[in-house]
Design a protein around this motif. Structure first.
Motif, PDB file in Angstrom:
ATOM      1  N   LYS A 406       0.825  -1.200   0.000  1.00 11.09           N
ATOM      2  CA  LYS A 406       0.000   0.000   0.000  1.00 11.09           C
ATOM      3  C   LYS A 406       0.863   1.255   0.000  1.00 11.09           C
ATOM      4  O   LYS A 406       0.572   2.249  -0.644  1.00 11.09           O
ATOM      5  N   LYS A 407       1.952   1.230   0.753  1.00 12.15           N
ATOM      6  CA  LYS A 407       2.761   2.445   0.919  1.00 12.15           C
ATOM      7  C   LYS A 407       4.024   2.428   0.073  1.00 12.15           C
ATOM      8  O   LYS A 407       4.833   3.346   0.178  1.00 12.15           O
ATOM      9  N   GLY A 408       4.210   1.381  -0.707  1.00 10.85           N
ATOM     10  CA  GLY A 408       5.404   1.312  -1.538  1.00 10.85           C
ATOM     11  C   GLY A 408       6.673   1.319  -0.717  1.00 10.85           C
ATOM     12  O   GLY A 408       7.586   2.093  -0.964  1.00 10.85           O
ATOM     13  N   LEU A 409       6.705   0.481   0.302  1.00  9.67           N
ATOM     14  CA  LEU A 409       7.840   0.500   1.225  1.00  9.67           C
ATOM     15  C   LEU A 409       8.858  -0.591   0.960  1.00  9.67           C
ATOM     16  O   LEU A 409       9.827  -0.728   1.686  1.00  9.67           O
ATOM     17  N   ARG A 410       8.596  -1.381  -0.064  1.00  6.39           N
ATOM     18  CA  ARG A 410       9.489  -2.512  -0.286  1.00  6.39           C
ATOM     19  C   ARG A 410      10.926  -2.029  -0.489  1.00  6.39           C
ATOM     20  O   ARG A 410      11.171  -1.030  -1.152  1.00  6.39           O
ATOM     21  N   GLN A 411      11.854  -2.730   0.098  1.00  5.65           N
ATOM     22  CA  GLN A 411      13.263  -2.330   0.064  1.00  5.65           C
ATOM     23  C   GLN A 411      13.814  -2.408  -1.358  1.00  5.65           C
ATOM     24  O   GLN A 411      13.485  -3.322  -2.109  1.00  5.65           O
ATOM     25  N   ILE A 412      14.662  -1.434  -1.717  1.00  4.58           N
ATOM     26  CA  ILE A 412      15.295  -1.473  -3.033  1.00  4.58           C
ATOM     27  C   ILE A 412      16.645  -2.173  -2.875  1.00  4.58           C
ATOM     28  O   ILE A 412      17.573  -1.619  -2.300  1.00  4.58           O
ATOM     29  N   SER A 413      16.726  -3.405  -3.387  1.00  3.38           N
ATOM     30  CA  SER A 413      17.975  -4.152  -3.299  1.00  3.38           C
ATOM     31  C   SER A 413      18.568  -4.329  -4.686  1.00  3.38           C
ATOM     32  O   SER A 413      19.692  -4.788  -4.839  1.00  3.38           O
ATOM     33  N   ASP A 414      17.772  -3.942  -5.686  1.00  7.42           N
ATOM     34  CA  ASP A 414      18.195  -4.123  -7.064  1.00  7.42           C
ATOM     35  C   ASP A 414      19.334  -3.141  -7.397  1.00  7.42           C
ATOM     36  O   ASP A 414      19.159  -1.921  -7.308  1.00  7.42           O
ATOM     37  N   ALA A 415      20.507  -3.705  -7.748  1.00  2.82           N
ATOM     38  CA  ALA A 415      21.696  -2.883  -7.961  1.00  2.82           C
ATOM     39  C   ALA A 415      21.466  -1.850  -9.067  1.00  2.82           C
ATOM     40  O   ALA A 415      21.866  -0.686  -8.931  1.00  2.82           O
ATOM     41  N   GLY A 416      20.787  -2.277 -10.117  1.00  4.09           N
ATOM     42  CA  GLY A 416      20.539  -1.372 -11.238  1.00  4.09           C
ATOM     43  C   GLY A 416      19.766  -0.140 -10.802  1.00  4.09           C
ATOM     44  O   GLY A 416      20.135   0.998 -11.117  1.00  4.09           O
ATOM     45  N   ALA A 417      18.707  -0.360 -10.027  1.00  3.46           N
ATOM     46  CA  ALA A 417      17.873   0.754  -9.576  1.00  3.46           C
ATOM     47  C   ALA A 417      18.651   1.667  -8.642  1.00  3.46           C
ATOM     48  O   ALA A 417      18.522   2.890  -8.699  1.00  3.46           O
ATOM     49  N   LEU A 418      19.503   1.079  -7.795  1.00  2.00           N
ATOM     50  CA  LEU A 418      20.247   1.883  -6.820  1.00  2.00           C
ATOM     51  C   LEU A 418      21.378   2.682  -7.474  1.00  2.00           C
ATOM     52  O   LEU A 418      21.687   3.786  -7.043  1.00  2.00           O
ATOM     53  N   GLU A 419      21.958   2.107  -8.516  1.00  2.00           N
ATOM     54  CA  GLU A 419      23.121   2.748  -9.141  1.00  2.00           C
ATOM     55  C   GLU A 419      22.807   4.176  -9.611  1.00  2.00           C
ATOM     56  O   GLU A 419      23.579   5.102  -9.378  1.00  2.00           O
ATOM     57  N   GLY A 420      21.644   4.322 -10.246  1.00  2.00           N
ATOM     58  CA  GLY A 420      21.259   5.641 -10.736  1.00  2.00           C
ATOM     59  C   GLY A 420      21.164   6.654  -9.602  1.00  2.00           C
ATOM     60  O   GLY A 420      21.672   7.779  -9.698  1.00  2.00           O
ATOM     61  N   GLY A 457      14.464   5.733   3.012  1.00  2.00           N
ATOM     62  CA  GLY A 457      14.860   4.603   3.855  1.00  2.00           C
ATOM     63  C   GLY A 457      14.669   3.246   3.210  1.00  2.00           C
ATOM     64  O   GLY A 457      14.839   2.222   3.863  1.00  2.00           O
ATOM     65  N   ARG A 458      14.332   3.224   1.922  1.00  2.00           N
ATOM     66  CA  ARG A 458      14.018   1.931   1.323  1.00  2.00           C
ATOM     67  C   ARG A 458      15.242   1.234   0.720  1.00  2.00           C
ATOM     68  O   ARG A 458      15.171   0.081   0.331  1.00  2.00           O
ATOM     69  N   ALA A 459      16.332   1.970   0.568  1.00  2.00           N
ATOM     70  CA  ALA A 459      17.514   1.356  -0.037  1.00  2.00           C
ATOM     71  C   ALA A 459      18.106   0.303   0.893  1.00  2.00           C
ATOM     72  O   ALA A 459      18.177   0.517   2.103  1.00  2.00           O
ATOM     73  N   ASN A 460      18.518  -0.817   0.328  1.00  2.00           N
ATOM     74  CA  ASN A 460      19.170  -1.859   1.118  1.00  2.00           C
ATOM     75  C   ASN A 460      20.561  -1.367   1.498  1.00  2.00           C
ATOM     76  O   ASN A 460      21.409  -1.171   0.632  1.00  2.00           O
ATOM     77  N   PRO A 461      20.831  -1.133   2.789  1.00  2.00           N
ATOM     78  CA  PRO A 461      22.088  -0.494   3.193  1.00  2.00           C
ATOM     79  C   PRO A 461      23.325  -1.283   2.740  1.00  2.00           C
ATOM     80  O   PRO A 461      24.349  -0.693   2.386  1.00  2.00           O
ATOM     81  N   LYS A 462      23.204  -2.612   2.754  1.00  2.00           N
ATOM     82  CA  LYS A 462      24.348  -3.450   2.401  1.00  2.00           C
ATOM     83  C   LYS A 462      24.713  -3.227   0.916  1.00  2.00           C
ATOM     84  O   LYS A 462      25.874  -2.980   0.588  1.00  2.00           O
ATOM     85  N   THR A 463      23.691  -3.263   0.055  1.00  2.00           N
ATOM     86  CA  THR A 463      23.929  -3.062  -1.377  1.00  2.00           C
ATOM     87  C   THR A 463      24.447  -1.652  -1.637  1.00  2.00           C
ATOM     88  O   THR A 463      25.363  -1.447  -2.439  1.00  2.00           O
ATOM     89  N   VAL A 464      23.865  -0.661  -0.950  1.00  2.00           N
ATOM     90  CA  VAL A 464      24.305   0.732  -1.116  1.00  2.00           C
ATOM     91  C   VAL A 464      25.795   0.856  -0.802  1.00  2.00           C
ATOM     92  O   VAL A 464      26.565   1.416  -1.564  1.00  2.00           O
ATOM     93  N   ASN A 465      26.193   0.279   0.324  1.00  2.00           N
ATOM     94  CA  ASN A 465      27.601   0.354   0.729  1.00  2.00           C
ATOM     95  C   ASN A 465      28.523  -0.263  -0.306  1.00  2.00           C
ATOM     96  O   ASN A 465      29.565   0.297  -0.641  1.00  2.00           O
ATOM     97  N   GLU A 466      28.117  -1.423  -0.815  1.00  2.17           N
ATOM     98  CA  GLU A 466      28.953  -2.124  -1.793  1.00  2.17           C
ATOM     99  C   GLU A 466      29.157  -1.269  -3.052  1.00  2.17           C
ATOM    100  O   GLU A 466      30.279  -1.038  -3.505  1.00  2.17           O
TER     101      GLU A 466
END
Ligand code: ZN
Length: 474
Positions: A406-420, A457-466
């Motif tokens: 409902k709130k679109g809170l699912r975590q973004i773990s997809d590297a492609g989406a985070l890279e941009g 707050g939806r970005a996966n911190p581990k993927t972001v760090n990498e």
């Protein structure tokens, strides 16, 4: 301190039976004054008391849970005194042949276990209530004849903290037994304390004072602290302690003398002629014993071995039966006991404290908490989002997967989406990037923070760090 301190507690517990101890009147709190009365509890001539069987079985239950021996033969006595809310001029109680004797309760203090003796648990009846108005008084006999248990400890406690721990442990056990609502505000759980001091190492109790009128465990602790100071000052000056009853005045935080102590013979105890002495059958005791649920101490030990959680977690979770039930149900659905325990003891408890709610009075279902922890464990949502969602789950009972969609809170773990997003932040924060490259490693935290802010707050911190490190180092 130059003195040994001896503290004994007398707890009065109002049993939550449907009817009174010796008649069939109801016991509902807050009913119209004098609407729950009859000739027996009003003490009218010729009325005869009959013991309520549920009172007896509840009393045996409490006595057994405190490891007391059940007396082979017991009797009731009349404790005689005059008081306007005591229409018979005596209280039915137990004197020399009480229901049970010689039990104990183990408390944990400073990480260590200490055994506190329980001298006796016996049955008695409550008095009514007086309401003092400006120039007249009113009396309500609804409470007259309501069943009470008196739980008397040995003077084995040596500090206000131990007394507090004893009361908290006792209340926890009593709530597991489900024999009383243990509501202190409504007077279902009341406590008097005896306290005496004596020269260190004398091995003997000193002259005691009795403290009354303490309506919360905190007051008991404060009153005892005050009394230890008061008595030790008198003894320091070479004075003598007067044996007396003192009242706790919470507003002024002092104890004040009420009356010099009455002795048992003042009450002229004598056998209650309308209730004959009787034996409690072995069968009944065994039957009650079988009905005793797993108690907090056993349950705590089981939690440690079955769920491999720390003893501290287990003790917090098992203090209240409903919290322990909630935990076990959640763990059945998602097997991450430590994760679920952390959420209950941390964020959830903070929310419940703030809202002054018990865990079973919220809309949060154990299954929904379990599902939320699973989503975090699976990386579907971040712990931060979990924290925000929990508040809403408590209020609305919504399930976490519905909330996330409902709130679109699912975590973004997809590297492609985070890279941009990361590229954009790097471009907007040149200063931090150059700081980082010149050796200021904490500039990284600022960049991560910006990315989390950008993604709510939806970005996966581990993927972001990498990804971020790769871009900065590369
Ligand atoms: Zn009655």
């Amino acid at each position: 301190m130059k003195y040994d301190v001896y503290i004994g507690l007398e707890v009065h517990l109002q049993l939550s039976t449907k009817t009174k101890a010796f008649c069939s009147c109801g016991t509902v709190f807050g009913e119209a004054p004098n609407s729950q009365t009859c000739p027996v509890c009003l003490g009218l001539p010729g009325a005869l008391p009959v013991l309520n069987k549920e009172v007896l079985t509840s009393a045996i239950k409490v006595a057994l849970a405190l490891d007391c021996s059940i007396a082979e033969r017991m009797k009731f006595d009349r404790k005689n005194y005059y008081y306007p809310d005591l229409p018979k001029n005596f209280q039915i109680s137990q004197y020399d042949k009480p229901l049970s004797y010689d039990g104990h309760l183990d408390i944990t203090i400073g990480g260590k276990e200490k055994r506190i003796g329980v001298k006796r648990v016996h049955i008695e009846e409550d008095a009514g209530k007086l309401f003092h108005k400006a120039d007249y008084s009113l009396v309500d006999y609804n409470r007259t004849g309501t069943p009470l248990l008196e739980i008397v400890s040995e003077p084995d406690m040596s500090s206000p903290e131990e007394a507090y721990a004893y009361l908290a442990t006792l209340k926890s056990v009593l709530k597991y037994l489900d024999v009383s609502d243990c509501n202190m505000e409504e007077g279902s759980l009341r406590c008097d304390a005896n306290i005496s001091l004596n020269r260190k190492g004398s091995g003997k109790l000193g002259t005691k004072t009795e403290l009354k009128n303490m309506n919360s465990f905190k007051w008991v602790r404060s009153a005892l602290e005050y009394e230890i100071n008061r008595q030790s000052e008198i003894l320091d000056d070479g004075g003598k302690i007067t044996q007396e009853t003192r009242l706790w005045n919470a507003d002024k935080a002092v104890t004040i003398s009420m009356r010099t102590k009455e002795e048992a013979h003042d009450y002229r105890y004598f056998p209650e002629p309308d209730l004959v002495p009787f034996s409690v059958s072995r069968e009944l005791v065994d039957e009650v014993k079988r009905a005793i649920p797993e108690l907090p101490k056993e349950r705590m030990a089981r939690f440690v071995s079955q769920y491999a959680i720390p003893a501290y977690d287990a003790s917090v979770l098992t203090q209240e039966k409903k919290a322990a039930d909630f935990f076990e149900e959640a763990v059945r659905i998602h097997s991450n006991p430590k994760g679920i325990s952390n959420w209950i003891m941390g964020t959830l408890n903070a929310i419940l404290n703030e809202k002054r709610l018990d865990i079973d009075r919220t809309k949060l279902l154990p299954a929904n908490l379990a599902l939320m922890v699973k989503m975090i464990d699976d990386g579907a949502i971040s712990a931060k989002i979990g924290k925000e969602m929990l508040l809403e789950m408590v209020d609305t009972g919504e399930s976490p997967d519905v909330l996330v969609e409902k709130k679109g809170l699912r975590q973004i773990s997809d590297a492609g989406a985070l890279e941009g997003i990361i590229d954009k932040i790097i471009k907007e924060n040149e200063r931090s990037v150059s700081d980082y490259k010149s050796g200021k490693k904490n500039a990284l935290a600022h960049l991560v923070g910006q990315i989390m802010k950008d993604t709510k707050g939806r970005a996966n911190p581990k993927t972001v760090n990498e990804i971020l490190l790769k871009k900065l180092e590369g």
